[in-house]
Design an enzyme around this catalytic site. Structure first.
Site, PDB file in Angstrom:
ATOM      1  N   ASP A  62     -12.648  -9.194   4.251  1.00 51.93           N
ATOM      2  CA  ASP A  62     -13.755  -9.164   3.402  1.00 51.93           C
ATOM      3  C   ASP A  62     -14.521 -10.581   3.370  1.00 51.93           C
ATOM      4  O   ASP A  62     -15.614 -10.782   3.276  1.00 51.93           O
ATOM      5  CB  ASP A  62     -13.604  -8.499   2.000  1.00 51.93           C
ATOM      6  CG  ASP A  62     -14.037  -7.089   1.927  1.00 51.93           C
ATOM      7  OD1 ASP A  62     -13.796  -6.378   2.949  1.00 51.93           O
ATOM      8  OD2 ASP A  62     -14.294  -6.736   0.795  1.00 51.93           O
ATOM      9  N   TYR A 117       0.817  -1.259   0.010  1.00 49.83           N
ATOM     10  CA  TYR A 117       0.068  -0.035   0.033  1.00 49.83           C
ATOM     11  C   TYR A 117       0.758   1.196   0.012  1.00 49.83           C
ATOM     12  O   TYR A 117       0.454   2.308  -0.677  1.00 49.83           O
ATOM     13  CB  TYR A 117      -1.001   0.105   1.255  1.00 49.83           C
ATOM     14  CG  TYR A 117      -2.176  -1.014   1.207  1.00 49.83           C
ATOM     15  CD1 TYR A 117      -2.082  -2.157   1.145  1.00 49.83           C
ATOM     16  CD2 TYR A 117      -3.333  -0.135   1.204  1.00 49.83           C
ATOM     17  CE1 TYR A 117      -3.356  -2.787   1.041  1.00 49.83           C
ATOM     18  CE2 TYR A 117      -4.442  -0.753   1.229  1.00 49.83           C
ATOM     19  CZ  TYR A 117      -4.518  -2.040   1.091  1.00 49.83           C
ATOM     20  OH  TYR A 117      -5.891  -2.821   1.062  1.00 49.83           O
ATOM     21  N   LYS A 164       3.066 -15.125   3.099  1.00 50.30           N
ATOM     22  CA  LYS A 164       3.620 -15.738   1.904  1.00 50.30           C
ATOM     23  C   LYS A 164       4.938 -16.000   1.877  1.00 50.30           C
ATOM     24  O   LYS A 164       5.581 -15.588   0.830  1.00 50.30           O
ATOM     25  CB  LYS A 164       3.000 -15.030   0.695  1.00 50.30           C
ATOM     26  CG  LYS A 164       2.919 -15.811  -0.698  1.00 50.30           C
ATOM     27  CD  LYS A 164       2.022 -17.018  -0.853  1.00 50.30           C
ATOM     28  CE  LYS A 164       2.170 -17.572  -2.032  1.00 50.30           C
ATOM     29  NZ  LYS A 164       1.381 -18.858  -2.199  1.00 50.30           N
ATOM     30  N   ASP A 171      -6.461  -7.225   4.438  1.00 50.82           N
ATOM     31  CA  ASP A 171      -7.756  -6.364   3.710  1.00 50.82           C
ATOM     32  C   ASP A 171      -8.586  -7.526   2.811  1.00 50.82           C
ATOM     33  O   ASP A 171      -9.910  -7.705   3.031  1.00 50.82           O
ATOM     34  CB  ASP A 171      -7.445  -5.602   2.624  1.00 50.82           C
ATOM     35  CG  ASP A 171      -8.289  -4.717   1.835  1.00 50.82           C
ATOM     36  OD1 ASP A 171      -9.327  -4.536   2.394  1.00 50.82           O
ATOM     37  OD2 ASP A 171      -8.279  -4.951   0.520  1.00 50.82           O
ATOM     38  N   ASP A 225      -2.871 -18.451   0.930  1.00 50.56           N
ATOM     39  CA  ASP A 225      -3.784 -19.236   0.162  1.00 50.56           C
ATOM     40  C   ASP A 225      -4.271 -20.161   1.086  1.00 50.56           C
ATOM     41  O   ASP A 225      -5.756 -20.376   0.894  1.00 50.56           O
ATOM     42  CB  ASP A 225      -2.841 -19.893  -1.193  1.00 50.56           C
ATOM     43  CG  ASP A 225      -1.620 -20.365  -1.019  1.00 50.56           C
ATOM     44  OD1 ASP A 225      -1.248 -20.247   0.339  1.00 50.56           O
ATOM     45  OD2 ASP A 225      -0.736 -20.731  -1.809  1.00 50.56           O
TER      46      ASP A 225
HETATM   47  C1  LIG Z   1     -10.483   1.806   0.375  1.00 53.79           C
HETATM   48  C2  LIG Z   1      -9.254   1.152   0.688  1.00 53.79           C
HETATM   49  C3  LIG Z   1      -8.080   1.736   0.514  1.00 53.79           C
HETATM   50  C4  LIG Z   1      -9.305   0.315   1.930  1.00 53.79           C
HETATM   51  C5  LIG Z   1      -8.105  -0.596   2.075  1.00 53.79           C
HETATM   52  O1  LIG Z   1      -7.580  -1.232   1.291  1.00 53.79           O
HETATM   53  O2  LIG Z   1      -7.392  -0.722   3.167  1.00 53.79           O
HETATM   54  C6  LIG Z   1     -10.369  -0.648   2.281  1.00 53.79           C
HETATM   55  O3  LIG Z   1     -10.537  -1.753   1.360  1.00 53.79           O
HETATM   56  C7  LIG Z   1     -10.495  -0.884   3.745  1.00 53.79           C
HETATM   57  O4  LIG Z   1     -10.753  -2.281   4.019  1.00 53.79           O
HETATM   58  O5  LIG Z   1     -10.451  -0.363   4.363  1.00 53.79           O
HETATM   59 MG   LIG Z   2     -10.915  -3.345   2.256  1.00 50.28          MG
END
Ligand SMILES: CC(C)[C@H](C(=O)O)[C@@H](O)C(=O)O
Ligand SMILES: [Mg+2]
Ligand SMILES: NC(=O)c1ccc[n+]([C@@H]2O[C@H](COP(=O)([O-])OP(=O)(O)OC[C@H]3O[C@@H](n4cnc5c(N)ncnc54)[C@H](O)[C@@H]3O)[C@@H](O)[C@H]2O)c1
Length: 363
Positions: free
Chosen positions: A249, A142, A189, A245, A221
């Site tokens: 999700d 990032y 990884k 990240d 993975d």
């Molecule tokens: C929008 C993006 C920069 C952010 C990240 O990748 O950290 C989002 O996906 C999160 O999880 O807060």
């Molecule tokens: Mg995110």
């Protein structure tokens, strides 16, 4: 307790849900006799439109002066559809994380029993799952150098970690594991990436200082697969920015929806509390967003930011009560049955506040 809270609603569903996180904090202050004052600031597309910057100086100044920040989400379809745009909403979020030194992003996978049916994973696999992710937040690919060749045909993002960055988040994750089920899984990884080899080597060193915690190292993975196969095997998961990240999700489907996961970003200064989801263009402005992740972010602010455990528990218990009584937003309702009372964003927010107000009357 007196606290000064900065609210940054952001874009898309950000303002729609954050209003309920804020209202929940106001109600908690009323019930427990705290004095919370609120200020508001711009970030993301909303800020670009007004100032040309995704993180105006004024927002950063207000953030530094506040005791905690409640954030919604940033992002706009315009930028997602045009990768050539140089000024982007996400830059605001990344910059505020970096500027405030928010290196540890805690993402609890809080699983309400009532929502076992809302997940696409079988209830018997899910029941009893309780995971706390520690996602490193100010390093990795990032923040490494980005390049693009003159002919625009080659691009790179540097995946980089310094030992101290791994050490400081590892300590936080181990300390949390000591207060929980004393298991820590570090995800990397290291079979391929040098930055992951540094990560693993550093975690192995830190692990020696926490002999009461059982450490496991897992490749990303495999972790992505195990998380769905047997989520109960995880307690604390420690991982890098990008892997965290993506894995969280994925983990939102354990809790039933992206609209159910909150997070706390902590480190060197003011804590930053936000749902893990984004601005969700597909449902923005339609009164479809689930505001519970914002209310749960407010609960994390109370617990982690201010040490107000009883207040945080009241918010979580109230959400539990709302779910037990059959109320759902669209994302967590089973569309094939009419077992649930399906509410819009504002109706759900109001209901949580109404249930909280009843606690005020009975307390
Ligand atoms: C929008 C993006 C920069 C952010 C990240 O990748 O950290 C989002 O996906 C999160 O999880 O807060
Ligand atoms: Mg995110
Ligand atoms: N922290 C942040 O501000 C953040 C996080 C992720 C993505 N983003 C940005 O948001 C924009 C949209 O990204 P995306 O679509 O990949 O991810 P997203 O998290 O916005 O949405 C993913 C899916 O989850 C659903 N969803 C998300 N939040 C929900 C809620 N509260 N209630 C019900 N459903 C919900 C959406 O409708 C969508 O189908 C992009 O511009 C992205 O950069 C910002």
């Amino acid at each position: 307790m007196k606290k000064n809270i900065l609210v940054i609603p952001g874009d898309g569903i950000g303002p729609e849900v954050t209003t309920w996180g804020k209202t929940a904090l106001e109600k908690i202050a009323e019930i427990f006799g705290h004095e919370f004052t609120f200020d508001e600031a711009l970030m993301g597309h909303a800020a670009i439109e007004v100032t040309g910057e995704p993180l105006p100086d004024e927002t950063l100044e207000k953030a530094r002066k506040s005791d905690a920040i409640l954030f919604g989400a940033i992002g706009h379809a315009k930028y997602d559809n045009d990768p050539s745009l140089k000024v982007r909403p996400e830059q605001g979020l990344l910059k505020i994380r970096k500027e405030l030194g928010l290196f540890a992003n805690l993402r609890p996978i809080l699983l309400f029993d009532e929502l076992l049916q809302a997940s696409s994973i079988k209830p018997e696999i899910l029941r009893g799952t309780d995971i706390l992710f520690f996602r490193e937040l100010t390093g990795d690919v990032y923040f490494g150098e980005k390049t693009r060749s003159e002919d625009r045909n080659t691009a790179s993002d540097l995946m980089i970690y310094h030992r101290y960055e791994v050490e400081r988040i590892a300590h936080k994750a181990y300390q949390a594991a000591q207060q929980r089920n004393k298991r820590l899984c570090s995800v990397d990884k290291a079979n391929v990436l040098e930055s992951s080899r540094l990560w693993r080597e550093t975690v192995q060193e830190i692990a020696k200082q926490y002999p009461d915690v059982e450490t496991e190292h897992m490749f990303i993975d495999n972790a992505a697969m195990q998380l769905i196969k047997n989520p109960k095997k995880f307690d604390v998961v420690l991982t890098a920015n990008l892997f965290g990240d993506i894995l969280t999700d994925e983990a939102s489907q354990i809790a039933g929806s992206m609209g159910m996961l909150a997070s706390a970003s902590v480190g060197e200064s003011t804590g930053f509390f936000e749902p893990i989801h984004g601005s969700a263009h597909d449902i923005a402005g339609k009164d479809l967003a689930n505001p519970l992740a914002s209310i749960l972010s407010a609960a994390l602010m109370l617990e982690i930011g201010f040490g107000l455990k009883e207040e945080a528990k009241l918010l979580v218990d109230t959400i539990d009560q709302v779910l037990k009584e059959g109320f759902r937003t669209h994302d967590i309702a089973d569309q094939n049955t009419n077992r649930f009372k399906v509410l819009g964003t504002a109706e759900m927010g109001k209901l949580v506040i109404k249930f909280l107000s009843q606690k005020l009357i009975t307390s």
